[in-house]
Design an enzyme around this catalytic site. Structure first.
Site, PDB file in Angstrom:
ATOM      1  N   GLY A 143      -6.036  -2.463   0.033  1.00 12.54           N
ATOM      2  CA  GLY A 143      -5.401  -1.171  -0.174  1.00 12.54           C
ATOM      3  C   GLY A 143      -4.113  -1.157  -0.953  1.00 12.54           C
ATOM      4  O   GLY A 143      -3.528  -0.101  -1.189  1.00 12.54           O
TER       5      GLY A 143
ATOM      6  N   ASP B 133      -6.302 -13.979 -19.566  1.00 12.68           N
ATOM      7  CA  ASP B 133      -7.093 -14.811 -18.667  1.00 12.68           C
ATOM      8  C   ASP B 133      -8.057 -15.702 -19.462  1.00 12.68           C
ATOM      9  O   ASP B 133      -8.608 -15.289 -20.476  1.00 12.68           O
ATOM     10  CB  ASP B 133      -7.873 -13.893 -17.721  1.00 12.68           C
ATOM     11  CG  ASP B 133      -8.660 -14.633 -16.678  1.00 12.68           C
ATOM     12  OD1 ASP B 133      -8.026 -15.272 -15.822  1.00 12.68           O
ATOM     13  OD2 ASP B 133      -9.907 -14.588 -16.721  1.00 12.68           O
TER      14      ASP B 133
ATOM     15  N   GLU C 172      -3.777 -18.282 -20.656  1.00 16.06           N
ATOM     16  CA  GLU C 172      -4.129 -19.258 -19.634  1.00 16.06           C
ATOM     17  C   GLU C 172      -4.971 -20.353 -20.283  1.00 16.06           C
ATOM     18  O   GLU C 172      -6.127 -20.140 -20.610  1.00 16.06           O
ATOM     19  CB  GLU C 172      -4.909 -18.605 -18.492  1.00 16.06           C
ATOM     20  CG  GLU C 172      -5.277 -19.597 -17.392  1.00 16.06           C
ATOM     21  CD  GLU C 172      -6.298 -19.052 -16.413  1.00 16.06           C
ATOM     22  OE1 GLU C 172      -6.277 -19.492 -15.247  1.00 16.06           O
ATOM     23  OE2 GLU C 172      -7.130 -18.207 -16.804  1.00 16.06           O
TER      24      GLU C 172
ATOM     25  N   ASN D  83      -5.911   6.420  -1.306  1.00 22.26           N
ATOM     26  CA  ASN D  83      -6.806   5.900  -2.351  1.00 22.26           C
ATOM     27  C   ASN D  83      -7.355   4.516  -2.007  1.00 22.26           C
ATOM     28  O   ASN D  83      -7.893   3.830  -2.879  1.00 22.26           O
ATOM     29  CB  ASN D  83      -6.100   5.886  -3.718  1.00 22.26           C
ATOM     30  CG  ASN D  83      -4.921   4.902  -3.785  1.00 22.26           C
ATOM     31  OD1 ASN D  83      -4.750   4.048  -2.913  1.00 22.26           O
ATOM     32  ND2 ASN D  83      -4.108   5.022  -4.818  1.00 22.26           N
TER      33      ASN D  83
ATOM     34  N   ASN E 187       0.845  -1.193   0.000  1.00 20.04           N
ATOM     35  CA  ASN E 187       0.000   0.000   0.000  1.00 20.04           C
ATOM     36  C   ASN E 187       0.878   1.240   0.000  1.00 20.04           C
ATOM     37  O   ASN E 187       1.352   1.686   1.045  1.00 20.04           O
ATOM     38  CB  ASN E 187      -0.917  -0.020   1.228  1.00 20.04           C
ATOM     39  CG  ASN E 187      -1.973   1.077   1.200  1.00 20.04           C
ATOM     40  OD1 ASN E 187      -1.927   1.952   0.333  1.00 20.04           O
ATOM     41  ND2 ASN E 187      -2.902   1.031   2.122  1.00 20.04           N
TER      42      ASN E 187
END
Length: 618
Positions: A157, A325, A354, A137, A132
């Site tokens: 985060g 993906d 993949e 944000n 983080n």
């Protein structure tokens, strides 16, 4: 007075334009691209009622769909120059408003960019769980789900700044390439941290940062001679995607009478000559999950949209590769066109798909120029695939201690006996684990000796090795018992206030534990050696049938040879060097990269139980 009227008219024109064109995608483009046409999507309420013309650029086609809020405008960009053109939207012969569209200059040699290859080591992170760098944000007004680090399935985060802050760690580890799971906006109300249900394909999720931050990440990596790979999702979008909320066409996604039908996940139906049509459709058109509508790549408007989006990100962020993906769930002809278009634009780029299958022939079907695919008159144009069969073997064989016909190291040997099926064997991605599998150190109960054997194999055999973040410090995780959050834990030290910081050496206060240091030291040592070991990158593989659960193989070329020995038995084993003369040749000494010890290979020598050696022959 006249000047004031001009200013007022200008602001009126801008306001009118904004009211009519809510979105234009791609938001801008580049001159001197390989493809001579550009399809611009214009979205706005009732925008299809307008006629479209331009004095600055040739409009070769205008497509209107059943949804009046869309216009697809095709521009002839063959001779377009850097600058801004104007597109006029007319009604009853009069210009109602004009839309500026910008063409930018490309980077020098952009088309010749070189993608990742077997000289690289790829490091996979889940950015929400890595570090983080900007706590401000962690939550954002434009996205629904807020940060909750106490929730294993919530947002924690991690962000782009956190990655940038730790590039030195990756460099020191010996990593050359970073693959981050998707960073584009995912506005699902829960489980949005994995970011595979994307809601805007042209926008970095604001909880990770901005588009500029992503571009800066690539720039900072390139300064350190590292590469950035984007995780691209072609098969599905998120249910909250703005276009899913207002479909351009009914067949933009695959729809079912009952509303939702999950994929049967049987990718074999894509090439099974005996498969029923209903089963083939059930795989390709079924949804991956309830929040992930299945995209229809056979729709030419959608196919062009995702092709241009992928090229836009390469050009904009200066990317070095894609990991795609669920590659084999796409319409196979559509995804082949998508892949070819990108590789035509960037001939030296690399894309790994993949293809999660458990048979080498079935995986090889999807690699570019596959002889198996040719039987089916199919060529995916996909340069690289993932070696899931090696992963399958690795997750069990190191618990098989005894010599056997089909157990133990013979499983690794047998995996490589099928290398003839692949048209480009060095362009295969190797891994012991990723964000969808149980942690390799969980499988082997955190045993560092087993980790060393596993990663010796991954780091020294043919192909491109990939590490899952945290494996190098012995991180554990079991998705079967505790869910996905357990294999996607936060990297220790990535958050302010963490008790231990595994980015730092154990020699530093609150740095790595001694156990973490042992994992890290081995990984870093081998990877730093591998970085300059060309024979490992491109050399041939010579393997010997494992005896007594000891696997021996060589990587060699005309100038160099490396002998790798993995003793997976519970006993020390003595090697008969005469058996390996074909690989040893006239070499007499091997320096073990792991221990720095010298081994006389002119005489029989022993290797301890559950140990690996990487002998640099001299």
């Amino acid at each position: 007075m006249k000047s004031k009227l001009i200013v007022l008219f200008f602001f009126f024109l801008v306001a009118l334009t904004q009211a009519q064109v809510e979105r234009i995608e791609p938001p801008f483009w580049w001159s001197a691209m390989h493809h001579d046409e550009l399809q611009i999507l214009c979205y706005g309420k009732g925008i299809a009622k307008y006629n479209v013309e331009s004095k600055d650029i040739t409009i070769s086609d205008i497509t209107k769909t059943e949804n009046p809020n869309y216009l697809f405008i095709t521009l002839d960009t063959k001779a377009v120059e850097t600058g801004t053109v104007s597109i006029d939207f007319k009604e009853n012969g009069s210009v109602v408003f004009s839309q500026p569209y910008q063409f930018k200059s490309r980077r020098a040699n952009s088309a010749k960019r070189k993608g990742f290859d077997s000289s690289d080591v790829m490091y996979l992170i889940m950015p929400d769980r890595f570090a983080n760098g900007n706590p401000e944000n962690d939550s954002h007004k434009d996205t629904v789900e807020k940060a909750d680090r106490s929730n294993p399935g919530g947002r924690h985060g991690g962000d782009i700044q956190g990655v940038i802050d730790h590039l030195d760690y990756l460099k020191d580890l010996g990593v050359t390439t970073l693959w981050s799971t998707p960073l584009l906006e995912d506005n699902e109300p829960t489980y949005s941290y994995h970011t595979y249900a994307q809601s805007d394909l042209y926008k970095i999720d604001p909880r990770y940062g901005t588009n500029e931050d992503y571009k800066r990440l690539a720039s900072e990596m390139h300064k350190q001679d590292m590469k950035l790979v984007m995780d691209y999702v072609t098969n599905h979008w998120g249910s909250k995607h703005w276009m899913i909320q207002d479909l351009p066409t009914k067949d933009w996604i695959h729809q079912w009478p009952e509303g939702f039908r999950r994929s049967n996940y049987r990718m074999t139906t894509q090439f099974d000559n005996n498969a029923s049509q209903i089963d083939s459709k059930g795989c390709m058109n079924g949804w991956f999950d309830t929040t992930m509508p299945d995209m229809n790549q056979s729709n030419p408007l959608l196919l062009t949209y995702i092709t241009q989006n992928a090229i836009w990100w390469i050009e904009y962020a200066d990317l070095d590769g894609f990991r795609v993906d669920t590659y084999s769930y796409n319409d196979k002809d559509g995804i082949a066109k998508w892949t070819k278009a990108i590789m035509d634009e960037y001939p030296n780029f690399n894309i790994v798909g993949e293809v999660w299958m458990h048979n080498q022939a079935q995986i090889a079907y999807w690699q570019k120029n596959s002889k198996i695919g040719a039987i089916d008159n199919y060529n995916s144009h996909l340069p690289s695939v993932m070696d899931f069969t090696l992963h399958d073997a690795i997750t069990v064989l190191f618990n098989e201690d005894e010599n056997s016909w089909d157990k133990g190291m013979i499983k690794a040997y047998d995996n490589f006996t099928n290398d003839f099926l692949y048209p480009d064997i060095n362009n295969i991605l190797l891994f012991a684990g990723n964000h969808d599998t149980n942690r390799i150190n969980e499988i082997y109960q955190g045993d560092i000796d087993t980790y060393k054997m596993v990663m010796t194999l991954i780091f020294t055999t043919r192909g491109i090795p990939q590490i899952y973040y945290g494996d190098e410090i012995g991180m554990l995780g079991n998705r079967d018992k505790k869910g996905d959050g357990d294999i996607r834990r936060d990297f220790p030290g990535g958050w302010s206030g963490d008790a231990k910081n595994a980015f730092l050496s154990s020699a530093i206060k609150n740095g790595r534990t001694n156990d973490q240091e042992a994992f890290h030291a081995f990984t870093s040592k081998v990877l730093k050696w591998r970085k300059h070991a060309e024979v490992i990158h491109t050399g041939k593989l010579l393997q010997f049938i494992p005896f007594d659960n000891v696997y021996v193989y060589f990587r060699y070329n005309e100038e160099k040879s490396v002998m790798v020995i993995i003793n997976n038995s519970l006993k020390d084993q003595k090697l008969d060097v005469t058996r390996f003369k074909e690989g040893i040749k006239s070499y007499s000494v091997g320096t073990d990269i792991i221990t720095d010890s010298n081994i006389d290979i002119t005489e029989d020598f022993s290797i301890p139980a559950k140990t690996s050696m990487i002998l640099d022959l001299k």
